[in-house]
Write a protein that holds these residues in place. Structure first.
Motif, PDB file in Angstrom:
ATOM      1  N   LEU A  14       0.835  -1.274   0.064  1.00 47.57           N
ATOM      2  CA  LEU A  14       0.156   0.012  -0.019  1.00 47.57           C
ATOM      3  C   LEU A  14       0.916   1.119  -0.032  1.00 47.57           C
ATOM      4  O   LEU A  14       0.554   2.286  -0.725  1.00 47.57           O
ATOM      5  CB  LEU A  14      -0.999  -0.033   1.340  1.00 47.57           C
ATOM      6  N   GLU A  15       1.862   1.499   0.893  1.00 53.56           N
ATOM      7  CA  GLU A  15       2.751   2.292   0.832  1.00 53.56           C
ATOM      8  C   GLU A  15       3.384   2.782  -0.350  1.00 53.56           C
ATOM      9  O   GLU A  15       3.564   3.883  -1.046  1.00 53.56           O
ATOM     10  CB  GLU A  15       3.974   2.226   1.824  1.00 53.56           C
ATOM     11  N   GLN A  16       3.895   1.731  -1.109  1.00 45.70           N
ATOM     12  CA  GLN A  16       4.469   1.744  -2.586  1.00 45.70           C
ATOM     13  C   GLN A  16       3.443   2.619  -3.521  1.00 45.70           C
ATOM     14  O   GLN A  16       3.757   3.380  -4.155  1.00 45.70           O
ATOM     15  CB  GLN A  16       4.988   0.541  -2.908  1.00 45.70           C
ATOM     16  N   VAL A  17       2.307   2.144  -3.538  1.00 45.49           N
ATOM     17  CA  VAL A  17       1.118   2.195  -4.397  1.00 45.49           C
ATOM     18  C   VAL A  17       0.663   3.755  -4.113  1.00 45.49           C
ATOM     19  O   VAL A  17       0.567   4.587  -4.882  1.00 45.49           O
ATOM     20  CB  VAL A  17      -0.057   1.525  -4.406  1.00 45.49           C
ATOM     21  N   LYS A  18       0.751   3.930  -2.743  1.00 45.89           N
ATOM     22  CA  LYS A  18       0.135   5.459  -2.327  1.00 45.89           C
ATOM     23  C   LYS A  18       1.065   6.387  -2.953  1.00 45.89           C
ATOM     24  O   LYS A  18       0.866   7.642  -3.288  1.00 45.89           O
ATOM     25  CB  LYS A  18      -0.090   5.508  -0.710  1.00 45.89           C
ATOM     26  N   GLU A  19       2.580   5.916  -2.801  1.00 48.00           N
ATOM     27  CA  GLU A  19       3.535   6.918  -3.190  1.00 48.00           C
ATOM     28  C   GLU A  19       3.288   7.191  -4.823  1.00 48.00           C
ATOM     29  O   GLU A  19       3.360   8.311  -5.311  1.00 48.00           O
ATOM     30  CB  GLU A  19       4.948   6.219  -2.943  1.00 48.00           C
ATOM     31  N   LYS A  20       2.965   6.249  -5.499  1.00 49.50           N
ATOM     32  CA  LYS A  20       2.873   6.133  -6.904  1.00 49.50           C
ATOM     33  C   LYS A  20       1.768   7.282  -7.211  1.00 49.50           C
ATOM     34  O   LYS A  20       1.579   8.061  -8.311  1.00 49.50           O
ATOM     35  CB  LYS A  20       2.779   5.082  -7.774  1.00 49.50           C
ATOM     36  N   LEU A  21       0.609   6.982  -6.412  1.00 48.16           N
ATOM     37  CA  LEU A  21      -0.716   7.615  -6.791  1.00 48.16           C
ATOM     38  C   LEU A  21      -0.406   9.226  -6.363  1.00 48.16           C
ATOM     39  O   LEU A  21      -1.076   9.860  -6.892  1.00 48.16           O
ATOM     40  CB  LEU A  21      -1.559   6.921  -5.612  1.00 48.16           C
ATOM     41  N   GLU A  22       0.125   9.539  -5.041  1.00 45.48           N
ATOM     42  CA  GLU A  22       0.521  10.801  -5.012  1.00 45.48           C
ATOM     43  C   GLU A  22       1.186  11.432  -6.138  1.00 45.48           C
ATOM     44  O   GLU A  22       0.641  12.572  -6.405  1.00 45.48           O
ATOM     45  CB  GLU A  22       1.230  10.780  -3.572  1.00 45.48           C
ATOM     46  N   LEU A  23       2.275  10.921  -6.746  1.00 44.63           N
ATOM     47  CA  LEU A  23       3.059  11.518  -7.884  1.00 44.63           C
ATOM     48  C   LEU A  23       1.930  11.788  -8.886  1.00 44.63           C
ATOM     49  O   LEU A  23       2.110  12.858  -9.624  1.00 44.63           O
ATOM     50  CB  LEU A  23       4.186  10.669  -8.174  1.00 44.63           C
ATOM     51  N   ALA A  24       1.190  10.704  -9.290  1.00 46.25           N
ATOM     52  CA  ALA A  24       0.276  10.828 -10.272  1.00 46.25           C
ATOM     53  C   ALA A  24      -0.844  11.842 -10.102  1.00 46.25           C
ATOM     54  O   ALA A  24      -0.981  12.584 -11.100  1.00 46.25           O
ATOM     55  CB  ALA A  24      -0.469   9.386 -10.622  1.00 46.25           C
ATOM     56  N   MET A  25      -1.270  12.069  -8.937  1.00 40.16           N
ATOM     57  CA  MET A  25      -2.335  13.173  -8.618  1.00 40.16           C
ATOM     58  C   MET A  25      -1.544  14.509  -8.590  1.00 40.16           C
ATOM     59  O   MET A  25      -2.128  15.405  -9.418  1.00 40.16           O
ATOM     60  CB  MET A  25      -2.910  13.025  -6.957  1.00 40.16           C
ATOM     61  N   ARG A  26      -0.093  14.504  -8.498  1.00 39.74           N
ATOM     62  CA  ARG A  26       0.344  15.857  -8.577  1.00 39.74           C
ATOM     63  C   ARG A  26       0.563  16.274 -10.031  1.00 39.74           C
ATOM     64  O   ARG A  26       0.290  17.267 -10.610  1.00 39.74           O
ATOM     65  CB  ARG A  26       1.605  15.756  -7.963  1.00 39.74           C
ATOM     66  N   ASP A  27       0.983  15.200 -10.861  1.00 40.86           N
ATOM     67  CA  ASP A  27       0.978  15.135 -12.136  1.00 40.86           C
ATOM     68  C   ASP A  27      -0.387  15.734 -12.878  1.00 40.86           C
ATOM     69  O   ASP A  27      -0.434  16.571 -13.544  1.00 40.86           O
ATOM     70  CB  ASP A  27       1.285  13.878 -12.805  1.00 40.86           C
ATOM     71  N   ILE A  28      -1.475  15.208 -12.332  1.00 39.14           N
ATOM     72  CA  ILE A  28      -2.913  15.476 -12.957  1.00 39.14           C
ATOM     73  C   ILE A  28      -3.144  16.945 -12.607  1.00 39.14           C
ATOM     74  O   ILE A  28      -3.651  17.651 -13.462  1.00 39.14           O
ATOM     75  CB  ILE A  28      -3.771  14.549 -12.239  1.00 39.14           C
ATOM     76  N   ARG A  29      -2.906  17.281 -11.404  1.00 41.42           N
ATOM     77  CA  ARG A  29      -3.009  18.795 -10.909  1.00 41.42           C
ATOM     78  C   ARG A  29      -2.276  19.776 -11.870  1.00 41.42           C
ATOM     79  O   ARG A  29      -2.660  20.684 -12.271  1.00 41.42           O
ATOM     80  CB  ARG A  29      -2.625  19.179  -9.516  1.00 41.42           C
ATOM     81  N   ASP A  30      -0.980  19.414 -12.064  1.00 43.07           N
ATOM     82  CA  ASP A  30      -0.145  20.204 -13.231  1.00 43.07           C
ATOM     83  C   ASP A  30      -0.801  20.143 -14.690  1.00 43.07           C
ATOM     84  O   ASP A  30      -0.740  21.331 -15.012  1.00 43.07           O
ATOM     85  CB  ASP A  30       1.115  19.485 -13.035  1.00 43.07           C
ATOM     86  N   GLN A  31      -1.253  18.903 -14.920  1.00 45.47           N
ATOM     87  CA  GLN A  31      -2.020  19.009 -16.152  1.00 45.47           C
ATOM     88  C   GLN A  31      -2.973  19.900 -16.347  1.00 45.47           C
ATOM     89  O   GLN A  31      -3.314  20.587 -17.331  1.00 45.47           O
ATOM     90  CB  GLN A  31      -2.167  17.509 -16.802  1.00 45.47           C
ATOM     91  N   GLY A  32      -3.754  19.865 -15.008  1.00 48.77           N
ATOM     92  CA  GLY A  32      -5.341  20.756 -15.066  1.00 48.77           C
ATOM     93  C   GLY A  32      -4.648  22.039 -15.066  1.00 48.77           C
ATOM     94  O   GLY A  32      -5.457  22.855 -15.888  1.00 48.77           O
ATOM     95  N   LYS A  33      -3.715  22.556 -14.537  1.00 48.37           N
ATOM     96  CA  LYS A  33      -3.188  23.959 -14.564  1.00 48.37           C
ATOM     97  C   LYS A  33      -2.784  24.222 -16.062  1.00 48.37           C
ATOM     98  O   LYS A  33      -3.042  25.301 -16.498  1.00 48.37           O
ATOM     99  CB  LYS A  33      -2.197  24.249 -13.397  1.00 48.37           C
ATOM    100  N   ASN A  34      -2.080  23.284 -16.673  1.00 43.75           N
ATOM    101  CA  ASN A  34      -1.482  23.574 -17.957  1.00 43.75           C
ATOM    102  C   ASN A  34      -2.948  23.800 -18.947  1.00 43.75           C
ATOM    103  O   ASN A  34      -2.733  24.639 -19.741  1.00 43.75           O
ATOM    104  CB  ASN A  34      -0.704  22.448 -18.731  1.00 43.75           C
ATOM    105  N   MET A  35      -3.944  22.992 -18.498  1.00 44.69           N
ATOM    106  CA  MET A  35      -5.230  23.028 -19.276  1.00 44.69           C
ATOM    107  C   MET A  35      -5.721  24.499 -19.295  1.00 44.69           C
ATOM    108  O   MET A  35      -6.046  25.138 -20.147  1.00 44.69           O
ATOM    109  CB  MET A  35      -6.368  21.760 -18.993  1.00 44.69           C
ATOM    110  N   GLN A  36      -5.686  24.900 -17.938  1.00 42.33           N
ATOM    111  CA  GLN A  36      -6.377  26.340 -17.740  1.00 42.33           C
ATOM    112  C   GLN A  36      -5.631  27.389 -18.413  1.00 42.33           C
ATOM    113  O   GLN A  36      -6.224  28.109 -19.107  1.00 42.33           O
ATOM    114  CB  GLN A  36      -6.389  26.661 -16.322  1.00 42.33           C
ATOM    115  N   ASP A  37      -4.233  27.241 -18.534  1.00 46.64           N
ATOM    116  CA  ASP A  37      -3.353  28.068 -19.084  1.00 46.64           C
ATOM    117  C   ASP A  37      -3.699  28.115 -20.593  1.00 46.64           C
ATOM    118  O   ASP A  37      -3.806  29.205 -21.362  1.00 46.64           O
ATOM    119  CB  ASP A  37      -1.903  28.114 -18.893  1.00 46.64           C
TER     120      ASP A  37
END
Length: 798
Positions: free
Chosen positions: A209-232
């Motif tokens: 779980l800890e390994q997956v959560k770490e991957k998921l957190e990185l993915a969510m950060r990437d998704i948020r960055d992509q969301g900002k890019n989309m707004q721009d």
């Protein structure tokens, strides 16, 4: 003996029968188109207007009614017409600092149209930008961008799912977002099953779980960055779309104002600012239901941000501006920054800034009265600083400067204005002596005279002035006799047969009122009759107080004798001023002489009712007595002088000769004729000096004598130097011609005492002695007796 001092009836008024009037009515005259008798003032104004150096502002002095305002404005209007009309002035938003809005000059008459174009431009943007965002092509591009980024989000989560599946971990979406959970047979493990696992299995699951959560957190950060890019990307898309629309509209504005550099510069700043703030338009168009207030606020901000506030509009004007500020308050003069209430406080912006008259008169002329300026120190000081620095700062009124709101500080505006102040002599003299800045700012003085020499040319101009008023005010025209009556009134105002009044405000009033009475009588022209009636009726409306004073003489409340003789008692004359009405009335002066401490007791001074000038007159009397009677031995006499039944302050020296006559009568024992009233000041040499109000004084005593009964022995004695001032009423002149009343003119005390007593004053011989049967001889004998008794008394043993 007094006959030789009588004034001839011809000296009592001006004979107007030979006035050079050849017209039948003033309708035949060319209306006056120039200024009468103000050469000095007109040339001073012309000098000040043509001096272009700083500090040559103009201060105009003169009495009320001399035409200061009218003539000045007429001169200014003609002078201003020679110059080009100044440019318009606007206030616009400072996009770098909204608290310091900028001024912008525009070609004459164009500012209002530019302001309207900008408002129309904003209205177009408010409609067209949302419309362009709703277009299918824009929606298609926008949706494609959203789909592309949605796929990117999906791919990112897919990669996390693949990684998690290796460890029997699943990714589920909850209200709190994406979470990693252990799975069994493709379904999340139930709590009962999880509790049944042994410790080793649970530890392995926790590690995975800890390994997956770490991957998921990185993915969510990437998704948020992509969301900002989309707004721009979406904003860039909207900016490009809006920028195209803005450019299309602004190209039209740039084209219309391509010759106005300030407008071009401002429009370029607007273009950049709109593109930078395009997100506000997007936010406005995306406002959800229930967000109407927020949408309105955004729209309001957009509207005001690009508005053009016209401070000075020169449309339809020709020449340099000429502004007459009737109420020069701080805000009226320098402008104001208005406030509006918002949620318990106040707010403001550059669109609420208003120009004052000083800015309206920029590159022109501003006319004001000095009195209201001096009543407000803030206004006067700010005006001086503005003229010295040649810069105007529109600001809050100093008393409001501490108001709990962040106010504006608009850019200081260069000003080049000539200020013309109207006032009387008193404030001018006070400012000259007390205000060091005044002489540096107001270097030109234009002094309006209140009188002019009576010449044939000026008489004709008087008639032409009347013709102009008749034409302009639609009055009946005047006959030559009517004009003559107006001329006599002009003589009367200045109390001089050889001069005419230039206080045309009063003359204008007589012309208007004479027209009223003539029309009321269905007359076709204004004759002497209606002019005299207008003057009489005006006085009747204002002389109630005069009648009340006369009643006190009629019922003996004021004791006054106009017949018989009395020693040490003379009738003096004073003038009462009530508004525009002046009238004269007599008062009794008495003098008593007796042995005692040498000197004159001024009863009014002892009672603190005497002014400085009156005190000076009494001291002059003492000097005269010393010169005439104390050359061989000191005076040993006490003299008491008073105005009987006087209970208010007394000032002026016009009764000093009267007081001296009372003293001489008291000392000599010779009685004075009570039917003769006296006016005139005296110097230490015994010369009688001119006084003011001579006509009112004579007429006032005449009115009292008429009420008490004329005896043909009554009259008034005046200084010879005042004969030129005589412009008496017709009834007084008629009485003098019939011998029922008399006017005496004297130049020295010796002449006056002879008229009052019928006894010669007397002249000194070589031994400094006066004739025994003369006034001065009797005075000398009395003073010698007092002196001898005083010496004898002082020698007696104490």
């Amino acid at each position: 003996m007094s006959e030789k001092y009588k004034a001839a009836p011809a000296d009592l008024t001006r004979e107007c029968s030979d006035d050079p009037f050849s017209f039948k009515t003033t309708a035949q005259l060319e209306p006056l188109d120039k200024v009468i008798g103000q050469k000095r003032a007109v040339e001073a104004i012309d000098f000040g207007l043509n001096m272009t150096s700083p500090g040559y502002n103009i201060f105009i002095t003169g009495l009320e009614g001399t035409g200061k305002s009218t003539i000045t404005l007429d001169i200014l209007t003609k002078h201003a017409a020679l110059f080009d009309t100044p440019q318009d002035l606007c206030l616009v938003n400072n996009f770098d600092d909204e608290y310091c809005p900028k001024t912008m000059e525009m070609p004459t008459g164009s500012a209002v149209f530019f302001s309207r174009r900008m408002s129309h431009f904003i209205d177009i943007l408010k409609v067209e930008i949302p419309k362009s965002f709703e277009a299918k092509s824009f929606q298609k591009e926008q949706n494609q961008i959203k789909r592309d980024y949605a796929q990117k989000h999906k791919n990112i989560l897919g990669r996390v799912n693949e990684f998690a599946n290796k460890f029997c971990i699943g990714i589920v979406q909850t209200e709190k977002g994406y979470q990693a959970v252990p799975v069994q047979n493709g379904q999340p493990i139930l709590q009962e099953a999880y509790d049944a696992l042994d410790d080793a299995q649970i530890a392995a699951i926790e590690t995975n779980l800890e390994q997956v959560k770490e991957k998921l957190e990185l993915a969510m950060r990437d998704i948020r960055d992509q969301g900002k890019n989309m707004q721009d990307v979406l904003v860039d898309l909207a900016a490009a779309k809006a920028g195209t629309l803005v450019s299309e509209q602004m190209d039209l504005l740039f084209s219309d104002y391509k010759k106005c550099a300030p407008a071009q510069q401002y429009l370029d700043q607007v273009r950049r600012d709109i593109v930078e703030h395009i997100a506000m338009f997007i936010q406005a168009t995306r406002a959800e239901e229930g967000q109407g207030t927020e949408l309105n606020q955004i729209v309001d901000v957009l509207e005001k941000r690009y508005q053009v506030n016209v401070l000075v509009d020169q449309r339809g004007k020709k020449g340099a501006p000429v502004i007459f500020e009737e109420s020069p308050t701080f805000q009226n003069l320098f402008g104001k920054i208005e406030k509006k209430p918002v949620q318990g406080g106040v707010t403001t912006d550059f669109t609420m800034v208003q120009a004052g008259s000083l800015l309206q008169a920029n590159n022109g002329y501003l006319v004001m009265d000095i009195n209201p300026l001096l009543r407000n120190p803030f206004v006067w000081e700010t005006l001086k600083n503005t003229l010295i620095n040649q810069k105007l700062q529109i600001q809050d009124f100093p008393e409001q400067a501490g108001y709990s709101v962040a106010s504006l500080k608009p850019q200081a505006i260069p000003v080049d204005v000539t200020v013309i102040l109207l006032g009387s002599y008193e404030p001018f003299r006070a400012l000259q002596s007390a205000d060091p800045k005044f002489n540096k700012i107001f270097r030109v003085r234009a002094d309006f005279d209140h009188e002019v020499e009576l010449t044939s040319e000026n008489l004709t101009n008087y008639a032409r002035f009347i013709a102009r008023v008749c034409k302009k005010e639609n009055l009946l025209h005047f006959t030559p006799c009517g004009v003559t009556a107006v001329v006599e009134y002009g003589n009367r105002i200045v109390a001089d047969k050889k001069k005419l009044s230039l206080r045309f405000g009063q003359i204008f009033g007589v012309l208007k009122e004479a027209d009223y009475w003539a029309k009321k009588a269905d007359a076709q022209l204004i004759s002497e009759e209606y002019v005299r009636k207008a003057i009489h009726q005006y006085r009747f409306r204002h002389n109630l107080y005069e009648e009340k004073v006369q009643e006190r003489y009629d019922d003996q409340s004021i004791l006054l004798s106009v017949t018989g003789k009395a020693a040490g008692q003379v009738n003096a004359l004073a003038v009462y001023q009530v508004g525009d009405i002046a009238f004269g009335r007599p008062s009794r002066i008495t003098a008593e002489s007796y042995m005692g401490k040498p000197g004159i007791i001024n009863v009014e001074h002892e009672a603190e009712l005497s002014g400085q000038t009156h005190d000076k007159g009494v001291m002059i009397i003492a000097g005269y007595l010393g010169r005439m009677f104390a050359q061989d031995y000191p005076l040993s006499v006490s003299i008491s002088i008073t105005f009987e039944q006087s209970y208010s302050g007394i000032d002026g020296d016009s009764a000093s000769s009267t007081e001296l006559y009372a003293v001489l009568s008291s000392l000599s024992g010779y009685p004075i004729r009570q039917g003769i009233a006296v006016t005139g000041s005296v110097n230490q040499k015994g010369e009688i000096q001119a006084i003011g109000g001579v006509n009112e004084k004579i007429e006032g005593f005449y009115d009292v004598c008429v009420k008490k009964g004329l005896t043909s022995d009554q009259g008034v004695m005046i200084p010879s130097s005042n004969v030129k001032n005589l412009m008496l009423r017709k009834d007084v002149v008629d009485a003098v011609e019939k011998g029922r009343f008399h006017i005496y003119q004297v130049a020295a005390i010796e002449q006056g005492i002879e008229v009052l007593t019928g006894i010669a004053a007397g002249e000194k011989n070589k031994e400094h002695q006066y004739p025994p049967k003369s006034i001065f001889g009797a005075v000398q004998a009395k003073l010698k007796t007092f002196h001898d008794r005083s010496v004898k008394f002082n020698r007696q043993p104490g």
